[in-house]
Write a protein that holds these residues in place. Structure first.
Motif, PDB file in Angstrom:
ATOM      1  N   GLN A   1       7.760  -8.240   3.536  1.00  0.00           N
ATOM      2  CA  GLN A   1       6.714  -9.193   3.932  1.00  0.00           C
ATOM      3  C   GLN A   1       6.592 -10.315   2.901  1.00  0.00           C
ATOM      4  O   GLN A   1       6.423 -11.485   3.241  1.00  0.00           O
TER       5      GLN A   1
ATOM      6  N   GLU B   1      -9.244  -0.825   1.914  1.00  0.00           N
ATOM      7  CA  GLU B   1      -8.593  -1.131   3.190  1.00  0.00           C
ATOM      8  C   GLU B   1      -7.456  -2.126   3.014  1.00  0.00           C
ATOM      9  O   GLU B   1      -6.537  -2.181   3.829  1.00  0.00           O
ATOM     10  N   THR B   2      -7.502  -2.921   1.958  1.00  0.00           N
ATOM     11  CA  THR B   2      -6.443  -3.897   1.699  1.00  0.00           C
ATOM     12  C   THR B   2      -5.351  -3.326   0.799  1.00  0.00           C
ATOM     13  O   THR B   2      -4.471  -4.065   0.357  1.00  0.00           O
ATOM     14  N   LYS B   3      -5.409  -2.025   0.523  1.00  0.00           N
ATOM     15  CA  LYS B   3      -4.440  -1.309  -0.306  1.00  0.00           C
ATOM     16  C   LYS B   3      -4.536  -1.662  -1.790  1.00  0.00           C
ATOM     17  O   LYS B   3      -3.636  -1.339  -2.565  1.00  0.00           O
TER      18      LYS B   3
ATOM     19  N   CYS C   1       0.760   1.851  -2.083  1.00  0.00           N
ATOM     20  CA  CYS C   1       1.038   2.149  -0.676  1.00  0.00           C
ATOM     21  C   CYS C   1       2.007   3.318  -0.566  1.00  0.00           C
ATOM     22  O   CYS C   1       2.564   3.789  -1.561  1.00  0.00           O
TER      23      CYS C   1
ATOM     24  N   ALA D   1       4.795   1.461   7.735  1.00  0.00           N
ATOM     25  CA  ALA D   1       3.625   0.725   8.205  1.00  0.00           C
ATOM     26  C   ALA D   1       2.664   0.415   7.059  1.00  0.00           C
ATOM     27  O   ALA D   1       2.142  -0.703   6.949  1.00  0.00           O
ATOM     28  N   ASP D   2       2.454   1.403   6.197  1.00  0.00           N
ATOM     29  CA  ASP D   2       1.540   1.217   5.071  1.00  0.00           C
ATOM     30  C   ASP D   2       2.075   0.154   4.112  1.00  0.00           C
ATOM     31  O   ASP D   2       1.328  -0.678   3.599  1.00  0.00           O
TER      32      ASP D   2
ATOM     33  N   TRP E   1       1.678  -3.412   5.589  1.00  0.00           N
ATOM     34  CA  TRP E   1       0.283  -3.869   5.465  1.00  0.00           C
ATOM     35  C   TRP E   1      -0.023  -4.257   4.018  1.00  0.00           C
ATOM     36  O   TRP E   1      -0.643  -5.296   3.765  1.00  0.00           O
TER      37      TRP E   1
ATOM     38  N   ALA F   1       1.480  -7.689   3.124  1.00  0.00           N
ATOM     39  CA  ALA F   1       0.722  -8.801   3.678  1.00  0.00           C
ATOM     40  C   ALA F   1      -0.575  -9.027   2.911  1.00  0.00           C
ATOM     41  O   ALA F   1      -0.981 -10.172   2.666  1.00  0.00           O
ATOM     42  N   GLN F   2      -1.220  -7.931   2.496  1.00  0.00           N
ATOM     43  CA  GLN F   2      -2.486  -8.057   1.768  1.00  0.00           C
ATOM     44  C   GLN F   2      -2.273  -8.621   0.360  1.00  0.00           C
ATOM     45  O   GLN F   2      -3.099  -9.385  -0.153  1.00  0.00           O
TER      46      GLN F   2
END
Length: 297
Positions: free
Chosen positions: A21, A252-254, A264, A279-280, A283, A286-287
């Protein structure tokens, strides 16, 4: 010292998914990987859409090849042994003495597995002894399955696995079952074996201390997990206790409890599988990018 936007500590599925990402956002990323995938003993990976049945090493190698095609990606095969600093100014040092700097850190170290102390179990971990029925249950072809108790939580494993075959719950002196639990297991068709295990032999044969031999298509147990390296603790990141062991605590944003440090994959979530790790990681990547675009957020 070489500097970049993000250092990813751990180059397995979650770490590479996060890095993808970030390099697609044209950020400079360094992945530092010690080369010890948790599932390196497994010959097939299941439950990952489009990769069902593939060799997990092939999945990892393909991902790494695709990732390295991006010009802002750097890769170092090494172990991170030290980390320090703060948001926008982190430093890591590897076992070979190299030092790198980054604005953000992502911990994708994976976990270590502490297995029940049963002779012959560790040698079969990932080949005929498993932890995840969604990953390995189908291939047992509804055969005989043994569940080796590791903690009171193992009852839930024994209750779940009849979906995949004929189950025997080997309590092995670890758990004592009350009458309602025994009735529940019986209603699910689960046999209970209270004699302790002497050792595991052949593919998945259990030799009991009274001399009896029980043969299974496969065995399941629950390992106790912890992050595979102490880097999170070195940085001061808070850990959280789960029924499966310790993991790195994240929002929630890791992001961890340390500003600018993210985590993650298996080290930062339960349950564990390749698809969930990917998936983790995606995410988390991106965060992290959002935290660089909007640092005041």
């Amino acid at each position: 010292m070489k500097n970049c936007d993000v250092i990813v500590v751990g180059g397995s599925y979650a770490g590479m998914a996060a890095a993808l990402q970030l390099v697609r956002a044209r950020r400079s990323v360094l992945v530092i990987d010690a080369g010890k995938r948790r599932n390196r003993a497994a010959s097939h990976s299941h439950g990952f859409l489009s990769q069902d049945g593939a060799d997990p090493a092939v999945i990892a190698n393909t991902a790494r090849t695709q990732l390295k095609a991006y010009p802002t990606l750097s890769w170092v095969d090494d172990l991170v042994v030290k980390a320090s600093g703060s948001r926008d100014a982190f430093t890591v040092e590897t076992a070979t003495g190299e030092v790198f700097g980054a604005r953000r850190l992502l911990l994708a170290t994976g976990v270590s597995d502490t297995l029940p102390n049963v002779k012959g179990l560790a040698e079969r971990w990932g080949t005929s002894v498993f932890h995840c029925p969604y990953c390995h249950g189908y291939e047992l072809d509804q055969g005989k399955i043994g569940v080796i108790a590791a903690s009171p939580m193992s009852v839930h494993q024994a209750q779940l696995l009849p979906e995949w075959g004929s189950v025997t719950f080997l309590t092995n002196g670890v758990v004592e079952l009350d009458e309602p639990t025994l009735q529940d297991l019986s209603a699910r068709g689960v046999a209970v074996e209270t004699t302790c295990i002497d050792r595991i032999e052949a593919h998945a044969d259990v030799l009991l201390t009274d001399g009896r031999h029980l043969s299974f298509a496969g065995l399941f147990t629950a390992s106790k997990n912890a992050p595979s390296t102490p880097i999170a603790e070195v940085l001061g990141c808070a850990l959280a206790e789960t029924p499966m062991g310790a993991q790195i605590q994240t929002s929630e944003t890791k992001e961890t409890s340390i500003d600018g440090v993210f985590a993650c994959g298996d080290a930062a979530r339960v349950p564990h599988s390749v698809s969930l790790a990917v998936a983790d990681g995606a995410w988390a990547g991106a965060q992290i990018h959002r935290s660089l675009v909007w640092p005041e957020g």
